[in-house]
Design an enzyme around this catalytic site. Structure first.
Site, PDB file in Angstrom:
ATOM      1  N   SER A  45     -66.922 -85.220   5.921  1.00  0.00           N
ATOM      2  CA  SER A  45     -68.256 -85.544   5.417  1.00  0.00           C
ATOM      3  C   SER A  45     -69.272 -84.489   5.833  1.00  0.00           C
ATOM      4  O   SER A  45     -70.030 -83.969   5.005  1.00  0.00           O
ATOM      5  CB  SER A  45     -68.683 -86.918   5.936  1.00  0.00           C
ATOM      6  OG  SER A  45     -70.003 -87.219   5.529  1.00  0.00           O
ATOM      7  N   HIS A  76     -75.885 -79.020  12.661  1.00  0.00           N
ATOM      8  CA  HIS A  76     -75.631 -80.415  12.296  1.00  0.00           C
ATOM      9  C   HIS A  76     -75.246 -81.207  13.530  1.00  0.00           C
ATOM     10  O   HIS A  76     -74.469 -80.752  14.362  1.00  0.00           O
ATOM     11  CB  HIS A  76     -74.523 -80.554  11.253  1.00  0.00           C
ATOM     12  CG  HIS A  76     -74.396 -81.967  10.767  1.00  0.00           C
ATOM     13  ND1 HIS A  76     -75.159 -82.467   9.746  1.00  0.00           N
ATOM     14  CD2 HIS A  76     -73.626 -82.992  11.191  1.00  0.00           C
ATOM     15  CE1 HIS A  76     -74.867 -83.734   9.552  1.00  0.00           C
ATOM     16  NE2 HIS A  76     -73.936 -84.076  10.427  1.00  0.00           N
ATOM     17  N   ARG A 117     -68.712 -95.821   3.820  1.00  0.00           N
ATOM     18  CA  ARG A 117     -68.319 -95.862   5.228  1.00  0.00           C
ATOM     19  C   ARG A 117     -69.311 -96.665   6.044  1.00  0.00           C
ATOM     20  O   ARG A 117     -68.932 -97.419   6.940  1.00  0.00           O
ATOM     21  CB  ARG A 117     -68.187 -94.447   5.791  1.00  0.00           C
ATOM     22  CG  ARG A 117     -66.933 -93.718   5.331  1.00  0.00           C
ATOM     23  CD  ARG A 117     -66.982 -92.235   5.666  1.00  0.00           C
ATOM     24  NE  ARG A 117     -67.252 -92.024   7.072  1.00  0.00           N
ATOM     25  CZ  ARG A 117     -68.075 -91.070   7.534  1.00  0.00           C
ATOM     26  NH1 ARG A 117     -68.708 -90.268   6.695  1.00  0.00           N
ATOM     27  NH2 ARG A 117     -68.252 -90.919   8.827  1.00  0.00           N
ATOM     28  N   LYS A 166     -70.743 -81.026   3.121  1.00  0.00           N
ATOM     29  CA  LYS A 166     -72.159 -80.777   2.816  1.00  0.00           C
ATOM     30  C   LYS A 166     -72.579 -79.401   3.305  1.00  0.00           C
ATOM     31  O   LYS A 166     -73.298 -78.676   2.612  1.00  0.00           O
ATOM     32  CB  LYS A 166     -73.038 -81.847   3.461  1.00  0.00           C
ATOM     33  CG  LYS A 166     -72.906 -83.235   2.861  1.00  0.00           C
ATOM     34  CD  LYS A 166     -73.984 -84.174   3.354  1.00  0.00           C
ATOM     35  CE  LYS A 166     -73.773 -84.645   4.771  1.00  0.00           C
ATOM     36  NZ  LYS A 166     -72.725 -85.657   4.910  1.00  0.00           N
ATOM     37  N   ASP A 177     -69.023 -87.014  -1.446  1.00  0.00           N
ATOM     38  CA  ASP A 177     -69.479 -87.471  -0.133  1.00  0.00           C
ATOM     39  C   ASP A 177     -70.609 -88.482  -0.265  1.00  0.00           C
ATOM     40  O   ASP A 177     -70.701 -89.408   0.538  1.00  0.00           O
ATOM     41  CB  ASP A 177     -69.937 -86.291   0.720  1.00  0.00           C
ATOM     42  CG  ASP A 177     -70.362 -86.743   2.108  1.00  0.00           C
ATOM     43  OD1 ASP A 177     -69.479 -87.240   2.841  1.00  0.00           O
ATOM     44  OD2 ASP A 177     -71.549 -86.634   2.445  1.00  0.00           O
TER      45      ASP A 177
END
Length: 460
Positions: free
Chosen positions: A194, A93, A179, A198, A172
């Protein structure tokens, strides 16, 4: 209401949580759980969630709050169990950048090397592009799969890139969109919760984090970026997932392309063996990240050995084969990559250098906004994006260019949308008479031990 010991449990009210965080208080695990449950079930009004997010952004979150928020968000919906795949589940990520398209390379590369890659991704956020928006530039590609469909693609291809379903991390999904619309993106605690909620909901065994630094990062200060990297590693490790964070350069767009379709095309070109100079940083970083994924997935003894295996997956064509198989399995039309006429932007403009000299620096955030305003991103949740909008950069940081030499080609939805991005691009690129120092692609790596030492000594 009281428990078996006779202790009275007072009801929790959202307005009290807003006031508490506004006044720099620390929310309890129960209060965090109430907030997350209300976000997931949409029982808390959006204006109250927005107010709490702003309070959290202004005053920060303590380590215990961040860990509680991450776990509560992870558990706010269904979770994926990768154990039936028979492979180690590893994901990558990124904290977000401009031209940041490594997912399209590392997922098929790692899968080709025997690792399962269940990747749950997001949409454009602020000045950065969204993995899902890019994939949806492929005709008929489906990002919204059920967990059963997700598993079927993983069984067949070894990799799948999907969106959050309504059942998966619903808290989320609500907070992420808020956000983006309330100016509360750049918060280490909120970013950590966040991202990890996930990733942990995907049942990962290991995770490689690409934490951006420089002018295009969400967090511009070096110490904030280091803190975020250490925070995410420690939080994920505490939840049982082996994690490493690489701090990587976002002082210029990654690779030559920034947009939607054009980024995919750049990645497919690399997997086909093309080696354009302006895409070399993208190729190198993807191999480094994939090398760590392969190592943590048990398919290489060291990250360096993983790098070698990753490069082999490009050279032998297995990465490209898996990528195209994944696209087809999720409904996408792979023939678009062989159609020279598929990329049809509504308007095109070549931007030339205003002076002669070296490109000394780039304001990558400003360049990201230029890409967004060409039509590749969105200002409001749910807005469509133009798959063909974006920027092709012809010159990189450190290059010597002559006045009048092409700097970039802009692709927009329509002619009227070109002027502002052109102005942003010209302001974002700075020239000098001397060549700038080379910036390392990877500047620091945090393992679990590194992260824990850093957080013990961090002054926040």
């Amino acid at each position: 209401m009281s428990d078996s010991s006779g202790h009275l449990h007072m009801p929790i009210h959202m307005i009290d949580l807003i006031r508490k965080k506004r006044d720099r208080g620390v929310l309890s695990e129960a209060e965090i759980g109430f907030l997350v449950c209300g976000a997931a079930g949409e029982s808390i009004p959006l204006e109250q969630l927005s107010a709490w997010l702003m309070a959290a952004w202004l005053n920060g979150l303590e380590l215990d709050e961040i860990r509680a928020l991450t776990v509560a968000m992870r558990d706010s919906g269904a979770k994926f169990d990768p154990s039936r795949l028979g492979k180690v589940a590893v994901d990558k990520h990124s904290t977000g950048g401009v031209g940041d398209k490594t997912s399209f390379l590392v997922a098929p590369i790692a899968a080709a090397c025997g690792v399962a890659v269940p990747m749950i991704s997001g949409r454009a956020l602020g000045h950065t592009g969204g993995t899902l928006d890019k994939l949806e530039a492929i005709p008929a590609y489906r990002t919204a799969l059920t967990l059963e469909e997700f598993e079927a693609v993983l069984q067949k291809c070894g990799a799948s890139i999907v969106s959050q379903t309504p059942a998966l991390v619903p808290a989320d999904r609500v907070l992420y969109a808020l956000r983006d619309r309330t100016g509360t993106v750049e918060s280490p605690g909120l970013i950590c919760a966040s991202i990890l909620s996930k990733k942990l909901a995907a049942g990962l065994n290991a995770l490689v984090l690409d934490v951006k630094t420089g002018s295009g990062a969400f967090l511009r200060k070096r110490e904030d970026t280091e803190y975020l990297a250490a925070l995410m590693v420690a939080t994920a490790e505490a939840a049982g997932t082996r994690t490493v964070a690489l701090m990587t350069d976002m002082g210029q767009p990654l690779g030559a392309m920034a947009g939607n379709w054009i980024e995919l095309a750049e990645c497919v070109g690399l997997m086909r063996g093309n080696r354009p100079v302006e895409s070399e940083d993208l190729r190198e970083l993807s191999l480094i990240l994939a090398g760590w994924m392969i190592h943590l997935g048990g398919q290489a003894e060291t990250p360096e050995a993983g790098y070698a295996r990753a490069e082999g997956a490009i050279v032998d064509g297995s990465a490209l084969r898996i990528f195209l198989e994944m696209i087809a399995a999720q409904g996408g039309d792979v023939l678009a990559f062989d159609d020279a006429h598929f990329h049809k932007p509504g308007a095109t403009r070549v931007v030339e250098a205003l002076e002669t000299g070296f490109i000394s620096s780039m304001d990558t955030t400003m360049l990201g906004w230029a890409v967004q305003r060409l039509g590749a991103g969105r200002e409001k949740a749910g807005e469509p994006v133009d798959p063909h909008a974006g920027i092709h950069f012809h010159a990189r940081r450190g290059a010597f260019v002559e006045k009048g030499q092409p700097l970039a080609t802009l692709y927009a939805t329509r002619e009227a949308m070109l002027a502002e991005p052109e102005s942003l691009l010209k302001r974002a690129i700075v020239f000098s008479a001397t060549k700038p120092e080379t910036v390392p692609l990877v500047s620091r790596i945090f393992t679990q031990d590194d992260a824990e030492i850093y957080l013990r000594n961090a002054v926040r």
